[in-house]
Design an enzyme around this catalytic site. Structure first.
Site, PDB file in Angstrom:
ATOM      1  N   TRP A 130      54.360  54.784  22.453  1.00  0.00           N
ATOM      2  CA  TRP A 130      54.383  56.191  22.877  1.00  0.00           C
ATOM      3  C   TRP A 130      53.006  56.821  22.616  1.00  0.00           C
ATOM      4  O   TRP A 130      52.400  56.588  21.553  1.00  0.00           O
ATOM      5  CB  TRP A 130      55.478  56.919  22.094  1.00  0.00           C
ATOM      6  CG  TRP A 130      55.563  58.391  22.342  1.00  0.00           C
ATOM      7  CD1 TRP A 130      55.521  59.041  23.544  1.00  0.00           C
ATOM      8  CD2 TRP A 130      55.713  59.413  21.347  1.00  0.00           C
ATOM      9  NE1 TRP A 130      55.649  60.397  23.362  1.00  0.00           N
ATOM     10  CE2 TRP A 130      55.762  60.646  22.017  1.00  0.00           C
ATOM     11  CE3 TRP A 130      55.818  59.405  19.955  1.00  0.00           C
ATOM     12  CZ2 TRP A 130      55.908  61.860  21.346  1.00  0.00           C
ATOM     13  CZ3 TRP A 130      55.964  60.602  19.289  1.00  0.00           C
ATOM     14  CH2 TRP A 130      56.008  61.816  19.990  1.00  0.00           C
ATOM     15  N   ASP A 211      61.085  54.025  14.459  1.00  0.00           N
ATOM     16  CA  ASP A 211      61.180  55.307  15.165  1.00  0.00           C
ATOM     17  C   ASP A 211      62.370  55.206  16.109  1.00  0.00           C
ATOM     18  O   ASP A 211      62.372  54.382  17.028  1.00  0.00           O
ATOM     19  CB  ASP A 211      59.885  55.559  15.958  1.00  0.00           C
ATOM     20  CG  ASP A 211      59.932  56.898  16.693  1.00  0.00           C
ATOM     21  OD1 ASP A 211      60.869  57.684  16.445  1.00  0.00           O
ATOM     22  OD2 ASP A 211      59.036  57.155  17.518  1.00  0.00           O
ATOM     23  N   LYS A 246      66.579  64.427  22.089  1.00  0.00           N
ATOM     24  CA  LYS A 246      67.178  63.839  23.289  1.00  0.00           C
ATOM     25  C   LYS A 246      68.691  63.768  23.166  1.00  0.00           C
ATOM     26  O   LYS A 246      69.402  64.148  24.089  1.00  0.00           O
ATOM     27  CB  LYS A 246      66.638  62.432  23.528  1.00  0.00           C
ATOM     28  CG  LYS A 246      65.208  62.203  23.104  1.00  0.00           C
ATOM     29  CD  LYS A 246      64.184  62.796  24.035  1.00  0.00           C
ATOM     30  CE  LYS A 246      62.803  62.635  23.441  1.00  0.00           C
ATOM     31  NZ  LYS A 246      61.711  62.927  24.313  1.00  0.00           N
TER      32      LYS A 246
HETATM   33  C1  LMR Z   1      57.971  61.645  26.045  1.00  0.00           C
HETATM   34  O1  LMR Z   1      57.589  60.542  25.663  1.00  0.00           O
HETATM   35  O2  LMR Z   1      57.788  62.056  27.201  1.00  0.00           O
HETATM   36  C2  LMR Z   1      58.707  62.535  25.099  1.00  0.00           C
HETATM   37  O3  LMR Z   1      58.887  61.891  23.890  1.00  0.00           O
HETATM   38  C3  LMR Z   1      58.128  63.889  24.977  1.00  0.00           C
HETATM   39  C4  LMR Z   1      56.835  63.941  24.246  1.00  0.00           C
HETATM   40  O4  LMR Z   1      56.731  64.777  23.347  1.00  0.00           O
HETATM   41  O5  LMR Z   1      55.907  63.187  24.545  1.00  0.00           O
END
Ligand code: LMR
Length: 399
Positions: A130, A211, A246
């Protein structure tokens, strides 16, 4: 002083959301940021959340301070959701938990805690991971290392390469694992792979940092917690960061939890004192409203049942959209095998198109996704499916 500052690049996910909001074209489609959307394209407030809020409006007695960890009731309920009410580590009081400002707050406070354990703390993250993981962890001073994870060619996990990379880690290193619904790939470890990763990590003295931001949106609340519960059984020490953004739809209420599992109760108490001191010096204590909603829902059988039912419907809708998307692509004149989308879990999959093609979808069709071609499948609906697939066909045929 400020004249010396350099502008920083914007966060790719948040800047794309701003671009989408500014787009005035009527057929625009947001497949970018990870929020659930219903058939009408709205991100609804869950029924149990609305009911909990209305109860809170009449029953809440005070807005006085809580504590750096938030409220004990929230923490207890959140622990049971993640670890299972009967988990031995909970019974042995080896788990410290703190309600945090969202999953980001949990990750950052976890990183601050780890940095406090050792100036040399190193954390291994999946490649890719992420977009905000590295800023959150490295920003606390942790050294970042990467292990291969998603294979863009096979659209699956490069499991052998992942294990080989983790063999290079040193005892005491932390490994960030996505509990379920891997963000950005949607490719999750299966149970056998979780066992193998756990074996390797235990043998090498590595410490898990999980996570889990999407519990309940993959295969189910219990099923999605398989990895985290397995690790909590096998490892004397680990960290877990979770989010209610979420699965409770509480995005803007910033509600998450950090769990520290320690070897025994005394060490858990000491770890808690370190964590709470970090929290006090960062934001003192978390916002209360989101946690009060979760506490109200999870302490009431009927509200819990309503929440679980709506969450199951969300999960099934995403799974249905994945199937429909694969069927629509297969029925179109697009070449290639997209069946992987159906096998992946949670909101995201990589479509596997180039950044230029992503850009063309945005420019010509107002279809927004992250440059990496990570798309939020939950942003599709019956009305937009054909539009999306024909736009994709156009863009791919222009190769
Ligand atoms: C995402 O990956 O789009 C979500 O987790 C929102 C974010 O804060 O990035």
């Amino acid at each position: 002083m400020f004249e010396h500052l350099h502008p920083l690049p914007q966060d790719p996910i948040l800047s794309m959301l701003a671009d989408y909001r500014a787009d005035t074209r009527p057929n625009k489609l947001d497949l970018g940021i990870g929020v659930y959307k219903d058939e009408q394209g709205n991100t609804p407030i869950m029924r149990a959340v609305k009911e909990a809020e209305s109860r809170l409006l009449t029953t809440e007695q005070s807005k006085s301070y809580t504590a750096p960890a938030g409220t004990p009731a929230y923490n207890q309920l959140a622990s049971a959701l993640v670890f299972g009410a009967d988990h031995p580590a909970l019974k042995d009081q080896r788990i410290v938990s703190a309600q945090t400002p969202g999953g980001c707050g949990a990750l950052r406070m976890g990183a601050e805690f780890l940095r406090g354990c050792s100036q040399e703390s190193r954390v291994w993250v999946s490649l890719p991971t992420w977009a905000n993981h590295i800023p959150l962890l490295a920003g606390a001073g942790l050294e970042i290392a990467e292990y291969p994870y998603y294979d863009y060619a096979t659209k699956g996990i490069q499991f052998e390469a992942m294990l080989e990379a983790l063999e290079q880690a040193s005892a005491g290193d932390f490994v960030l694992l996505h509990g379920c619904c891997h963000n950005p790939s949607g490719a999750d470890l299966n149970q056998e792979q979780w066992h193998k990763v756990a074996d390797l990590m235990a043998r090498k003295g590595l410490i898990p940092f999980v996570d889990m931001a999407y519990q309940g949106l993959g295969n189910g609340l219990e099923e999605d917690a398989f990895g985290v519960r397995l690790l909590a059984q096998r490892f004397p020490e680990m960290l877990v960061a979770t989010s209610c953004s979420k699965n409770f739809g509480l995005y803007r209420e910033r509600t998450g939890t950090l769990f520290i599992v320690a070897a025994n109760r005394a060490e858990a108490e000491t770890a808690g004192s370190q964590l709470f001191s970090k929290i006090r010096s960062h934001y003192s204590m978390p916002p209360a409203h989101g946690a009060a909603i979760v506490e109200t829902i999870l302490s009431d059988t009927a509200l819990t049942a309503s929440w679980e039912c709506e969450l199951a419907a969300m999960r099934e809708r995403i799974q249905g959209l994945r199937q429909q998307l694969v069927a629509a692509i297969t029925a179109s004149d697009i070449d290639g095998d997209f069946a992987f989308i159906q096998q992946q879990l949670g909101m995201f999959s990589f479509l596997g198109i180039s950044p230029q093609q992503v850009d063309q979808l945005r420019q010509d069709y107002s279809i927004y996704m992250i440059n990496s071609s990570r798309m939020n499948v939950a942003g599709l609906n019956q009305g937009s499916m054909d539009y999306f697939v024909s736009a994709l066909a156009e863009v791919l045929s222009a190769r």
